[in-house]
Design a protein around this motif. Structure first.
Motif, PDB file in Angstrom:
ATOM      1  N   TYR A 152      21.912  10.175  52.859  1.00  0.00           N
ATOM      2  CA  TYR A 152      21.545  11.241  53.796  1.00  0.00           C
ATOM      3  C   TYR A 152      21.437  12.580  53.053  1.00  0.00           C
ATOM      4  CZ  TYR A 152      22.245   8.361  57.977  1.00  0.00           C
ATOM      5  OH  TYR A 152      22.141   7.390  58.947  1.00  0.00           O
ATOM      6  N   LYS A 153      20.546  13.410  53.601  1.00  0.00           N
ATOM      7  CA  LYS A 153      20.394  14.780  53.115  1.00  0.00           C
ATOM      8  C   LYS A 153      20.595  15.748  54.278  1.00  0.00           C
ATOM      9  CE  LYS A 153      17.112  14.029  49.310  1.00  0.00           C
ATOM     10  NZ  LYS A 153      15.759  14.392  48.782  1.00  0.00           N
ATOM     11  N   LEU A 154      21.265  16.853  53.969  1.00  0.00           N
ATOM     12  CA  LEU A 154      21.450  17.920  54.945  1.00  0.00           C
ATOM     13  C   LEU A 154      20.670  19.135  54.460  1.00  0.00           C
ATOM     14  CD1 LEU A 154      22.859  19.021  57.502  1.00  0.00           C
ATOM     15  CD2 LEU A 154      24.763  19.727  56.022  1.00  0.00           C
ATOM     16  N   HIS A 155      19.590  19.435  55.185  1.00  0.00           N
ATOM     17  CA  HIS A 155      18.689  20.534  54.814  1.00  0.00           C
ATOM     18  C   HIS A 155      18.228  20.405  53.360  1.00  0.00           C
ATOM     19  CE1 HIS A 155      19.374  22.603  58.582  1.00  0.00           C
ATOM     20  NE2 HIS A 155      20.681  22.501  58.408  1.00  0.00           N
ATOM     21  N   GLY A 156      17.884  19.186  52.973  1.00  0.00           N
ATOM     22  CA  GLY A 156      17.372  18.951  51.621  1.00  0.00           C
ATOM     23  C   GLY A 156      18.423  18.727  50.562  1.00  0.00           C
ATOM     24  N   ARG A 157      19.677  18.910  50.887  1.00  0.00           N
ATOM     25  CA  ARG A 157      20.755  18.700  49.922  1.00  0.00           C
ATOM     26  C   ARG A 157      21.402  17.342  50.176  1.00  0.00           C
ATOM     27  NH1 ARG A 157      25.701  22.911  49.663  1.00  0.00           N
ATOM     28  NH2 ARG A 157      24.016  24.264  48.866  1.00  0.00           N
ATOM     29  N   THR A 158      21.534  16.578  49.100  1.00  0.00           N
ATOM     30  CA  THR A 158      22.132  15.252  49.228  1.00  0.00           C
ATOM     31  C   THR A 158      23.615  15.367  49.544  1.00  0.00           C
ATOM     32  OG1 THR A 158      20.549  14.326  47.657  1.00  0.00           O
ATOM     33  CG2 THR A 158      22.554  13.056  48.058  1.00  0.00           C
ATOM     34  N   ILE A 159      24.020  14.794  50.675  1.00  0.00           N
ATOM     35  CA  ILE A 159      25.449  14.800  51.011  1.00  0.00           C
ATOM     36  C   ILE A 159      26.048  13.398  50.844  1.00  0.00           C
ATOM     37  CG2 ILE A 159      25.167  16.727  52.595  1.00  0.00           C
ATOM     38  CD1 ILE A 159      25.460  14.672  54.908  1.00  0.00           C
ATOM     39  N   ARG A 160      25.159  12.378  50.756  1.00  0.00           N
ATOM     40  CA  ARG A 160      25.635  11.038  50.428  1.00  0.00           C
ATOM     41  C   ARG A 160      24.526  10.296  49.713  1.00  0.00           C
ATOM     42  NH1 ARG A 160      27.607   6.518  54.791  1.00  0.00           N
ATOM     43  NH2 ARG A 160      25.374   6.017  54.816  1.00  0.00           N
ATOM     44  N   HIS A 161      24.849   9.781  48.516  1.00  0.00           N
ATOM     45  CA  HIS A 161      23.871   9.048  47.737  1.00  0.00           C
ATOM     46  C   HIS A 161      23.569   7.700  48.398  1.00  0.00           C
ATOM     47  CE1 HIS A 161      25.031  12.059  44.821  1.00  0.00           C
ATOM     48  NE2 HIS A 161      24.075  11.643  43.992  1.00  0.00           N
ATOM     49  N   ALA A 162      22.335   7.294  48.287  1.00  0.00           N
ATOM     50  CA  ALA A 162      21.957   5.966  48.778  1.00  0.00           C
ATOM     51  C   ALA A 162      22.352   4.922  47.737  1.00  0.00           C
ATOM     52  CB  ALA A 162      20.452   5.910  49.029  1.00  0.00           C
ATOM     53  N   GLN A 163      23.013   3.861  48.177  1.00  0.00           N
ATOM     54  CA  GLN A 163      23.363   2.764  47.281  1.00  0.00           C
ATOM     55  C   GLN A 163      22.181   1.802  47.226  1.00  0.00           C
ATOM     56  OE1 GLN A 163      27.071   1.071  48.646  1.00  0.00           O
ATOM     57  NE2 GLN A 163      28.261   2.897  48.130  1.00  0.00           N
ATOM     58  N   VAL A 164      21.622   1.682  46.032  1.00  0.00           N
ATOM     59  CA  VAL A 164      20.348   0.971  45.902  1.00  0.00           C
ATOM     60  C   VAL A 164      20.396  -0.037  44.759  1.00  0.00           C
ATOM     61  CG1 VAL A 164      19.080   2.951  46.809  1.00  0.00           C
ATOM     62  CG2 VAL A 164      19.387   2.716  44.337  1.00  0.00           C
ATOM     63  N   GLY A 165      19.406  -0.945  44.798  1.00  0.00           N
ATOM     64  CA  GLY A 165      19.125  -1.826  43.679  1.00  0.00           C
ATOM     65  C   GLY A 165      17.782  -1.430  43.091  1.00  0.00           C
ATOM     66  N   ILE A 166      17.667  -1.453  41.773  1.00  0.00           N
ATOM     67  CA  ILE A 166      16.425  -1.053  41.119  1.00  0.00           C
ATOM     68  C   ILE A 166      15.836  -2.221  40.349  1.00  0.00           C
ATOM     69  CG2 ILE A 166      17.170   1.350  40.969  1.00  0.00           C
ATOM     70  CD1 ILE A 166      17.672   0.857  37.979  1.00  0.00           C
ATOM     71  N   ALA A 167      14.548  -2.149  40.148  1.00  0.00           N
ATOM     72  CA  ALA A 167      13.824  -3.214  39.434  1.00  0.00           C
ATOM     73  C   ALA A 167      13.990  -3.044  37.942  1.00  0.00           C
ATOM     74  CB  ALA A 167      12.345  -3.173  39.817  1.00  0.00           C
ATOM     75  N   VAL A 168      14.201  -4.179  37.265  1.00  0.00           N
ATOM     76  CA  VAL A 168      14.294  -4.184  35.807  1.00  0.00           C
ATOM     77  C   VAL A 168      13.408  -5.308  35.259  1.00  0.00           C
ATOM     78  CG1 VAL A 168      16.611  -3.216  35.750  1.00  0.00           C
ATOM     79  CG2 VAL A 168      16.323  -5.694  35.900  1.00  0.00           C
TER      80      VAL A 168
END
Length: 216
Positions: free
Chosen positions: A194-210
């Motif tokens: 989530y972002k609050l007014h453009g500022r990240t307040i919680r990072h998204a937990q993601v998987g990335i391609a390798v």
């Protein structure tokens, strides 16, 4: 009678002699005065010359003093002007920083509250997925309403799938094969960010391609 005439003649001669002597003395005195005046005139020691020279000298001295004072005043004016400009610039910077601080306090004062609130949204989403269709639809409406309130107050959920990995927004929790996809892109979201007014307040937990390692 003759004796009386001689007496008168002698007396007249005596008067003439005295007059000649007087005229002779006055003549010498006049010559002396003329010589003295000539000497004074030649050496420039006459009264009129002294007054003119002194007046010119005083005038030049006054002009120089005024020029020096004007130069000092101009320098002081320049220095004070520079000080004034620096003071105004500092004051403007302080005013801008204060306004930014107040604005950030208004925008992000509820940041901690929002972090806790999005956890409630996560719980609501998981509960909706585990309920039956009818009950799930009801909770989905509540969930949509909650997301609408989030958006109204500047709190937005990230949609990072397909985006390039950004360490300021994403937290890598797993890797997936880059099957036709570009490496280092987000392929799956384990927990919404989530972002609050453009500022990240919680990072998204993601998987990335390798890229897969080539096997021998």
């Amino acid at each position: 009678m003759a004796m009386h005439g001689l007496f008168l003649a002698g007396k007249c001669l005596n008067c003439v002699g005295r007059l000649q002597l007087f005229l002779s003395n006055d003549h010498r005195a006049l010559i002396g005065l003329y010589s003295t005046a000539a000497k004074h005139w030649g050496t420039g020691d006459n009264c009129n010359g002294d007054d003119t020279t002194d007046d010119s000298s005083h005038a030049m001295t006054n002009v120089r003093l005024l020029e020096m004072r004007a130069s000092k005043l101009e320098e002081q004016v320049r220095e004070l002007t520079e000080r004034y400009k620096r003071a105004m610039a500092d004051s403007d910077n302080v005013r801008k920083r204060t306004q930014k601080f107040v604005q950030d306090a208004k925008l992000f004062g509820i940041q901690s509250f929002c972090r806790e609130l999005v956890e409630v949204a996560d719980l609501l989403e998981k509960t909706t997925d585990n309920l039956q269709e009818e009950e799930g639809q009801r909770l989905a409406q509540v969930q949509d309403r909650l997301q609408g309130i989030f958006t109204k107050h500047g709190l937005n959920k990230m949609s990072p799938v397909g985006d390039k990995y950004d360490p300021y927004q994403h937290e890598i929790v797993c890797h997936t094969p880059a099957e036709g996809g570009e490496p280092s892109t987000v392929t799956i979201v384990k927990q919404d960010g989530y972002k609050l007014h453009g500022r990240t307040i919680r990072h998204a937990q993601v998987g990335i391609a390798v890229m897969k390692q080539e096997q021998d």
